[in-house]
Write an enzyme that holds these catalytic residues in place. Structure first.
Site, PDB file in Angstrom:
ATOM      1  N   SER A 170       0.855  -1.190   0.000  1.00 22.72           N
ATOM      2  CA  SER A 170       0.000   0.000   0.000  1.00 22.72           C
ATOM      3  C   SER A 170       0.883   1.229   0.000  1.00 22.72           C
ATOM      4  CB  SER A 170      -0.890   0.010   1.251  1.00 22.72           C
ATOM      5  OG  SER A 170      -1.541   1.265   1.412  1.00 22.72           O
TER       6      SER A 170
ATOM      7  N   TYR B  78      -1.731  -1.224  10.485  1.00 23.85           N
ATOM      8  CA  TYR B  78      -1.749  -1.623   9.070  1.00 23.85           C
ATOM      9  C   TYR B  78      -0.549  -1.028   8.336  1.00 23.85           C
ATOM     10  CZ  TYR B  78      -3.520  -2.154   4.274  1.00 23.85           C
ATOM     11  OH  TYR B  78      -3.663  -2.467   2.937  1.00 23.85           O
TER      12      TYR B  78
END
Length: 244
Positions: A136, A149
């Site tokens: 990401s 995350y």
């Protein structure tokens, strides 16, 4: 760019929904035999109807022993997409042990474990291969309430580079794809506040978020021989966010 994966066997984790599901469908359509791994059996049932002939595997990748049992004898794999991930949204001062452990077990440790299983098989067969880790853009930038995350994805950057360095002599390439927000169920969860979503989109030079298809096309490129000299890299699919 027309890609043909006929004669190759691919394994995709997090195959039940979103990016993973569309990756399975694209690989299947391109001729690959696909092992689809997810923890929700209902998703595998519906995916098998859409893609007849896929090999469904239902397992919680956060469980090391269960993963070893489910995939330890998976057989020859040429292409691997490590896509499985969980998002637990908590501010730094409220991060719990359970959320931290679950996030790292699924988002990072399973990448190590599944990649070890697949890479050992490639090396034993003397076969080249390609591994793509789905990361990401938050590996590089901060977002509210995504500390756990983001930390898993930042760690994945170094894991990808290290894997590429150690597996390169065996003709196994390892890269990552780093998207911006993609409005899958997971992406919608992280941008549930309409005002935050609007402001975030405006910070992207292209004034949009990435589409699932954009990410899948990048995955397929990295899996294919069109990227034969690319390893240890992270390709941003971020609509220019990090350039702004």
């Amino acid at each position: 760019m027309k890609l043909n994966f006929s004669g190759l066997r691919a394994l995709v984790t997090g195959a039940g929904k979103g990016i993973g599901r569309d990756t399975v469908k694209a690989l299947h359509a391109s001729g690959a035999r696909v092992v689809a791994v997810t923890r929700t059996n209902a998703d595998l049932v519906s995916l098998s109807k859409e893609c007849p002939g896929i090999e469904p595997v239902c397992v919680d990748l956060g469980n090391w022993e269960a993963t070893e049992q489910a995939l330890g004898t998976v057989g020859p794999v040429d292409l691997l997409v490590n896509n499985a991930a969980v998002v637990v949204m908590q501010p730094f001062l409220e991060v719990t042990k359970e959320a931290f452990d679950r996030s790292f077990n699924v988002n990072l440790r399973s990448v190590l474990q599944v990649s070890q299983i697949v890479a050992r098989g490639m090396i034993a067969r003397g076969a080249p291969g390609s591994i793509v880790n789905i990361s990401s853009m938050v590996a590089y930038v901060t977002f509210p309430n995504l500390i756990t995350y983001s930390s898993t994805k930042s760690a994945m950057t170094m894991l990808t580079k290290t894997m590429a360095g150690e597996l390169g002599p065996h003709k196994i390439r390892v890269n990552s794809v780093n998207p911006t927000v993609v409005l899958t169920d997971m992406g919608k969860k992280g941008t549930s506040d309409p005002e935050f979503r609007r402001k975030l989109m405006e910070r992207h030079p292209l004034r949009k978020f990435a589409e699932v298809e954009d990410v899948v096309n990048t995955i397929l490129f990295l899996l294919s021989e069109h990227s034969a000299s690319t390893t240890g890299s992270g390709i941003l699919v971020d609509c220019g966010y990090l350039a702004s």
